[in-house]
Design a protein around this motif. Sequence first.
Motif, PDB file in Angstrom:
ATOM      1  N   LEU A   7       0.772  -1.252  -0.018  1.00 18.08           N
ATOM      2  CA  LEU A   7      -0.058  -0.187   0.112  1.00 18.08           C
ATOM      3  C   LEU A   7       0.895   1.192  -0.055  1.00 18.08           C
ATOM      4  O   LEU A   7       1.923   1.177   0.579  1.00 18.08           O
ATOM      5  N   THR A   8       0.440   2.227  -0.656  1.00 15.92           N
ATOM      6  CA  THR A   8       0.992   3.426  -0.411  1.00 15.92           C
ATOM      7  C   THR A   8      -0.219   4.547   0.129  1.00 15.92           C
ATOM      8  O   THR A   8      -1.175   4.483  -0.173  1.00 15.92           O
ATOM      9  N   ILE A   9       0.606   5.629   0.750  1.00 16.51           N
ATOM     10  CA  ILE A   9      -0.429   6.612   1.190  1.00 16.51           C
ATOM     11  C   ILE A   9       0.323   8.229   0.951  1.00 16.51           C
ATOM     12  O   ILE A   9       1.635   8.230   0.858  1.00 16.51           O
ATOM     13  N   ALA A  10      -0.542   9.051   0.848  1.00 20.99           N
ATOM     14  CA  ALA A  10      -0.026  10.488   0.189  1.00 20.99           C
ATOM     15  C   ALA A  10       0.441  11.323   1.616  1.00 20.99           C
ATOM     16  O   ALA A  10       0.924  12.540   1.438  1.00 20.99           O
ATOM     17  N   HIS A  11       0.081  10.755   2.686  1.00 24.82           N
ATOM     18  CA  HIS A  11       0.416  11.389   3.916  1.00 24.82           C
ATOM     19  C   HIS A  11       0.706  10.663   5.030  1.00 24.82           C
ATOM     20  O   HIS A  11       0.579   9.577   5.263  1.00 24.82           O
ATOM     21  N   PRO A  12       1.318  11.332   6.378  1.00 21.55           N
ATOM     22  CA  PRO A  12       1.602  10.310   7.219  1.00 21.55           C
ATOM     23  C   PRO A  12       0.514   9.792   7.957  1.00 21.55           C
ATOM     24  O   PRO A  12      -0.693  10.683   8.141  1.00 21.55           O
ATOM     25  N   LEU A  13       0.563   8.586   8.454  1.00 18.14           N
ATOM     26  CA  LEU A  13      -0.600   8.046   8.996  1.00 18.14           C
ATOM     27  C   LEU A  13      -0.199   7.305  10.378  1.00 18.14           C
ATOM     28  O   LEU A  13       0.903   6.767  10.465  1.00 18.14           O
TER      29      LEU A  13
ATOM     30  N   GLU B 288       1.600  -8.009  17.774  1.00 17.13           N
ATOM     31  CA  GLU B 288       2.986  -7.968  17.307  1.00 17.13           C
ATOM     32  C   GLU B 288       3.090  -8.249  15.923  1.00 17.13           C
ATOM     33  O   GLU B 288       3.519  -7.487  15.166  1.00 17.13           O
ATOM     34  N   GLY B 289       2.435  -9.386  15.398  1.00 10.58           N
ATOM     35  CA  GLY B 289       2.198 -10.030  14.187  1.00 10.58           C
ATOM     36  C   GLY B 289       1.552  -8.970  13.236  1.00 10.58           C
ATOM     37  O   GLY B 289       1.990  -8.708  12.172  1.00 10.58           O
ATOM     38  N   VAL B 290       0.550  -8.245  13.641  1.00 11.24           N
ATOM     39  CA  VAL B 290      -0.383  -7.525  12.835  1.00 11.24           C
ATOM     40  C   VAL B 290       0.540  -6.184  12.604  1.00 11.24           C
ATOM     41  O   VAL B 290       0.373  -5.627  11.567  1.00 11.24           O
ATOM     42  N   ALA B 291       1.186  -5.532  13.651  1.00 12.47           N
ATOM     43  CA  ALA B 291       1.591  -4.484  13.613  1.00 12.47           C
ATOM     44  C   ALA B 291       3.059  -4.629  12.900  1.00 12.47           C
ATOM     45  O   ALA B 291       3.171  -3.564  12.003  1.00 12.47           O
ATOM     46  N   LEU B 292       3.547  -5.737  12.657  1.00 11.86           N
ATOM     47  CA  LEU B 292       4.629  -5.870  11.818  1.00 11.86           C
ATOM     48  C   LEU B 292       4.289  -5.982  10.347  1.00 11.86           C
ATOM     49  O   LEU B 292       4.837  -5.399   9.606  1.00 11.86           O
ATOM     50  N   LEU B 293       3.006  -6.392  10.076  1.00 13.17           N
ATOM     51  CA  LEU B 293       2.632  -6.770   8.830  1.00 13.17           C
ATOM     52  C   LEU B 293       2.070  -5.209   8.344  1.00 13.17           C
ATOM     53  O   LEU B 293       2.123  -4.831   7.246  1.00 13.17           O
ATOM     54  N   LEU B 294       1.464  -4.343   9.087  1.00  9.55           N
ATOM     55  CA  LEU B 294       1.081  -3.106   8.620  1.00  9.55           C
ATOM     56  C   LEU B 294       2.299  -2.247   8.478  1.00  9.55           C
ATOM     57  O   LEU B 294       2.402  -1.537   7.593  1.00  9.55           O
ATOM     58  N   GLN B 295       3.661  -2.334   9.242  1.00  9.16           N
ATOM     59  CA  GLN B 295       4.705  -1.642   8.879  1.00  9.16           C
ATOM     60  C   GLN B 295       5.082  -1.782   7.443  1.00  9.16           C
ATOM     61  O   GLN B 295       5.771  -1.196   6.893  1.00  9.16           O
ATOM     62  N   GLN B 296       5.156  -3.475   7.277  1.00  7.20           N
ATOM     63  CA  GLN B 296       5.454  -3.680   5.918  1.00  7.20           C
ATOM     64  C   GLN B 296       4.726  -3.194   4.808  1.00  7.20           C
ATOM     65  O   GLN B 296       5.130  -2.965   3.553  1.00  7.20           O
ATOM     66  N   MET B 297       3.299  -3.378   4.874  1.00  8.45           N
ATOM     67  CA  MET B 297       2.566  -2.688   4.017  1.00  8.45           C
ATOM     68  C   MET B 297       2.302  -1.051   3.849  1.00  8.45           C
ATOM     69  O   MET B 297       2.294  -0.553   2.830  1.00  8.45           O
ATOM     70  N   LEU B 298       2.688  -0.426   5.084  1.00 11.89           N
ATOM     71  CA  LEU B 298       2.528   0.957   5.183  1.00 11.89           C
ATOM     72  C   LEU B 298       3.706   1.554   5.862  1.00 11.89           C
ATOM     73  O   LEU B 298       4.002   1.864   7.158  1.00 11.89           O
TER      74      LEU B 298
END
Length: 230
Positions: free
Chosen positions: A5-11, A24-34
């Motif tokens: 995923l890409t975003i145009a502003h800080p999230l 922890e697993g979901v947080a890591l996944l979110l960091q990989q995606m965003l």
Amino acid sequence: MRPLLTIAHPLNILLIDDHFCAREGVALLLQQMLPDAQVFEAHSVETGLAIGGTTRLNLALLDVQLPGKNGLEGLAELKAAFPDLCVVMFSGLEDRELVFEALRLGAMGFIPKSLSRQEFAAALQDVLAGRPYLPASAVAGGSSGLPVPGARWVADPRELGLTPREFEVLRWLVQGKGNKDIAKRLGVSEQTVKNHLRPIFHKFGVARRAELVVKVFERGIVLGAPEVGN
């Protein structure tokens, strides 16, 4: 790893789940995606509320099954404290009534934990773009969230028996916007928005905003995100 995923502003994303490993697993996944997003972890709604009090949050992923206080109670508290926060339920449960009760309480969507990585990314893309996401179990047909077979995109107000202005009000309302915010976006008074809501309620056979949102989803109507400035 290439982000999905890409975003145009800080999230700033708040993740509330009482299970450490799952969180922890979901947080890591979110960091990989965003990779440009900042993920704040909380084991309880109270901790999440404290984080929200010092940090401007854009999105909250809230587990339904929390000890002492279930996710629906937490959802109500988060929306009361931060009315503009986009809150999405994130759960292993997909009960239809649970899904629609979350919508009634102001959730932007309901993402099952059973989704694949790609499906999870698509669900996040929807809610970040202002499009509510529902699991297939909550709507007729399909094997993933909206849009699904049987759902229909509606662009013409006449299909719903609405005026163009009523249609715009409905589109913003489905995005979870309040009367004040809708009025600002449309350049009208808050009372004018209320005046438009009355015939919308009548045409859909409902009495409250939450019932209207649920009715739109139950009828498989997909309105999409309104154009800013319309």
